[in-house]
Design an enzyme around this catalytic site. Structure first.
Site, PDB file in Angstrom:
ATOM      1  CG  HIS A 184      -1.821 -13.343  28.386  1.00 56.03           C
ATOM      2  ND1 HIS A 184      -0.667 -12.651  28.635  1.00 56.03           N
ATOM      3  CD2 HIS A 184      -1.604 -14.583  28.896  1.00 56.03           C
ATOM      4  CE1 HIS A 184       0.194 -13.417  29.270  1.00 56.03           C
ATOM      5  NE2 HIS A 184      -0.351 -14.604  29.440  1.00 56.03           N
ATOM      6  CD  GLU A 227       7.311 -19.250  23.707  1.00 57.25           C
ATOM      7  OE1 GLU A 227       8.531 -19.147  23.984  1.00 57.25           O
ATOM      8  OE2 GLU A 227       6.416 -19.137  24.567  1.00 57.25           O
TER       9      GLU A 227
END
Lengths: 340, 327
Positions: B131, B62
């Site tokens: 999430h 990321e």
């Protein structure tokens, strides 16, 4: 700078002058800081001049570099104007970044210097992206990223090296091993054999050089950059050097052994380079003239910076973003000397 | 108009921009695999048309997905970085906040950072604490960024186009539960301007301001309230920074009452900013106090009864609306 005639005394004399320019800039910047003329901290490059100079001597104006918090030397070596840089340090009109950034955020996009950086390792991830842009646009250019030894302990270092290899990007990683990570000895917090072994773990070709030997750095950088230009993918150049000064200029070096700095000062790159030039037949007067020219240019830069005005407070509102920029203080909350 | 799923409309928008401008490219995990995306198929088939230099399938990195996008943007291209979810976007907050948002400013305007970062927000059934988060307020708080949270397929497509064309870095936050939702999408270019709200339902008694999927739930709440004779105006902000103050002020000027509904944790959320701003700017127009509704300040739980306890639902919006109407 011509890429021909490497190791020719005339070329090295020119690079010696660049190193002197960096040295003079750092010395005068410290004096300016001590005199209260610099609004923030400065991270000096003294002792490491040969690395930035030798690497950038082999880059073109169209190539990009990304630097770190210790970026004055890289900027000068890549062709940034020291006067504009000194103005930036002093927060004056005409600074490289419009006096918005200071020492840690010097950038000069007109010479491919995409920025010093206050966050370690971010130059690596942005550097691979810049290399990807070059590849996408089909440009004939490369990227060089300067990192220190301390940064090899940050995660993005590994991500970026892996990424560069996966996409076979035109990029040179330059690890300037100056022995210290802030005030900590890097080897005291680092496992394994060090930066070269870490780069080799990604299958990346590596070069190891005495970073205080300009002639050697110039030659090795030429080989590494030649490989990048020749389509051989990312290369890793490890330059062993020593940070003569502290992490920042007001660092008292309390963490160093007695005599350590003095011992390493004997190996500083400018004296060694001057001796090499003399041995190669360059007249002492010519060597002194190069040095004097550099100091004269920096002294003039300091005077110009001191004479330059401070920016108007209203400039603080510029260049935030096109959409939804900041609103100026309402009239009843404005301060003397502020924007109106 | 064509009926389309959100994920397909947004993919279409990206493809159209990539055809329009060869400097637009996308990078992220799983973009060119058989899945053509991560949780939805937002990139399906694009690799065949645009190839691996423009649909870049990345490692799970990321920091570098975001950092490379920044570097590629300052070097003259227009990357669309996909971080899958806002929760993973946290792995790259440094590159987004310290670099993308600040480069133009701290380098004195020498460079622009024309990138889009996609990071999906919102609760999707059973996705639990890591999430499901809605972090839009983090980025609204960061000078230099534009923040977009579309709530319909047409807005997803049209706002992605504007985001790609913007010279400001744009955080594009789609809701995971909207990827499969359908809606009418215009057959023309369908560009939706940044910073413009959409009045999705006109009304005269109460203004409900919302965004993303919550705007759809606000519409359901408005429908329920209409059954009781309450006329609710629903504004879907679509862009959170800069948000469409003019549209909200005009609506509050008409209704005199405001409720702001968000899916994110209420404390420190973006609804608070809208409330504070409207309270300051529209004091004379307000007939009553303004209210907000957001989730309790807790992580998103897993089991259904607890997950429902977290959720802002149409029924809860209706109950909160009654507070405003009765105060």
């Amino acid at each position: 700078m011509s890429e021909q005639n490497r190791n020719e005394p005339a070329r090295i004399l020119q690079l010696y002058e660049t190193m002197c320019l960096i040295r003079a800039f750092e010395e005068r910047a410290e004096e300016a800081f001590d005199a209260g003329l610099v609004n923030g901290s400065i991270h000096q490059y003294i002792g490491q001049e040969a690395v930035g100079t030798g690497v950038c001597a082999n880059l073109r104006d169209t190539d990009y570099i990304l630097s770190n918090h210790r970026g004055h030397g890289h900027s000068i070596a890549k062709g940034a104007d020291p006067e504009a840089m000194m103005k930036e340090l002093m927060g004056r009109v005409g600074g490289t970044s419009g006096a918005k950034g200071g020492s840690m955020h010097i950038a000069d996009f007109s010479v491919g210097m995409l920025g010093a950086n206050g966050v370690l390792a971010d130059g690596l991830t942005m550097g691979v992206g810049a290399a990807q842009a070059i590849a996408l646009k089909g440009e004939d250019a490369i990227v060089a990223v300067f990192v220190g030894d301390g940064t090899t302990n940050r995660g993005p270092f590994y991500e970026a090296l892996n990424w560069a290899m996966v996409y076979e990007l035109p990029i040179l990683f330059v690890c300037e091993n100056n022995t210290y990570a802030s005030s900590t000895l890097t080897r005291s917090v680092t496992a394994g054999e060090g930066p070269v072994a870490r780069a080799q773990a990604f299958g990346m070709p590596t070069f190891d050089v005495d970073g205080n030997d300009l002639v050697a750095v110039d030659a090795v950088a030429a080989e590494a950059i030649g490989a990048v230009r020749g389509g051989k993918g990312p290369q890793f150049l490890h330059a062993r050097t020593y940070r003569v000064k502290g992490h920042i200029s007001r660092d008292k070096l309390l963490y160093r052994a007695e005599g350590e700095t003095e011992e390493n000062w004997k190996r500083e790159p400018l004296g060694a380079c001057a001796a090499w030039l003399a041995e190669e037949g360059i007249a002492e007067d010519d060597i002194a003239a190069a040095r004097d020219a550099a100091y004269a240019r920096i002294d003039a830069a300091v005077e110009a910076a001191k004479a330059a005005p401070f920016p108007d407070a209203s400039l603080a509102y510029q260049d935030v973003q096109d959409l939804g920029p900041p609103e100026i203080w309402p009239e009843n909350l404005r301060m003397p000397g502020g924007a109106s | 108009m064509t009926e389309m799923m959100f994920q397909d409309a947004v993919r279409e928008g990206l493809a159209e921009e990539m055809r329009r401008d060869p400097l637009v490219w996308a990078l992220g995990e799983d973009l060119s695999t058989a899945h053509g995306g991560t949780s939805a198929n937002q990139y399906l088939g694009l690799i065949d048309e645009f190839g691996p230099k423009r649909i870049v399938n990345t490692p799970i990195s990321e920091n570098t997905i975001m950092g490379a996008a920044v570097g590629a943007a300052v070097a003259g291209t227009r990357p669309v970085a996909d971080l899958r979810m806002a929760d993973f976007g946290m792995c790259a907050v440094d590159e987004l906040v310290n670099q993308a948002a600040k480069i133009r400013y701290m380098f004195g305007g020498q460079a622009r950072v024309p990138l889009v970062v996609r990071q999906a927000i919102g609760v999707r059934k059973g996705a639990a604490a890591q999430h499901s988060q809605s972090t839009e307020a983090w980025y609204v708080h960061t000078p230099g960024l534009v923040v977009v949270a579309p709530g319909t397929p047409a807005d997803g497509r049209g706002l992605l186009k504007s985001a790609i064309r913007s010279d400001d870095p744009v955080v594009f936050m789609e809701h995971k539960d909207l990827w499969g939702a359908t809606g009418e999408v215009p057959d023309d270019e369908g560009v939706v301007p940044l910073g413009k709200a959409s009045i999705v339902r006109e009304g005269s008694d109460l203004t409900i301001v919302s965004w993303s999927r919550m705007a759809r739930l606000a519409e359901e709440a408005a429908e329920a309230l209409a059954g009781d004779g309450v006329s609710v105006e629903v504004i879907d902000l679509r862009t959170l920074w800069p948000w469409d103050k003019a549209a909200v002020y005009a609506s509050v000027g008409k209704t005199g009452r405001l409720l702001v509904a968000q899916e994110a944790v209420q404390v420190g959320g973006f609804a608070a900013e809208i409330m504070a701003d409207v309270t300051e700017a529209c004091a004379s127009a307000l007939e009553t106090h303004v209210r907000r509704i957001g989730a309790p300040r807790m992580p998103v739980p897993y089991a259904e009864p607890m997950e429902n306890e977290y959720r802002v639902t149409p029924a809860r919006i209706v109950a909160k609306a009654r507070e405003v109407l009765e105060s």
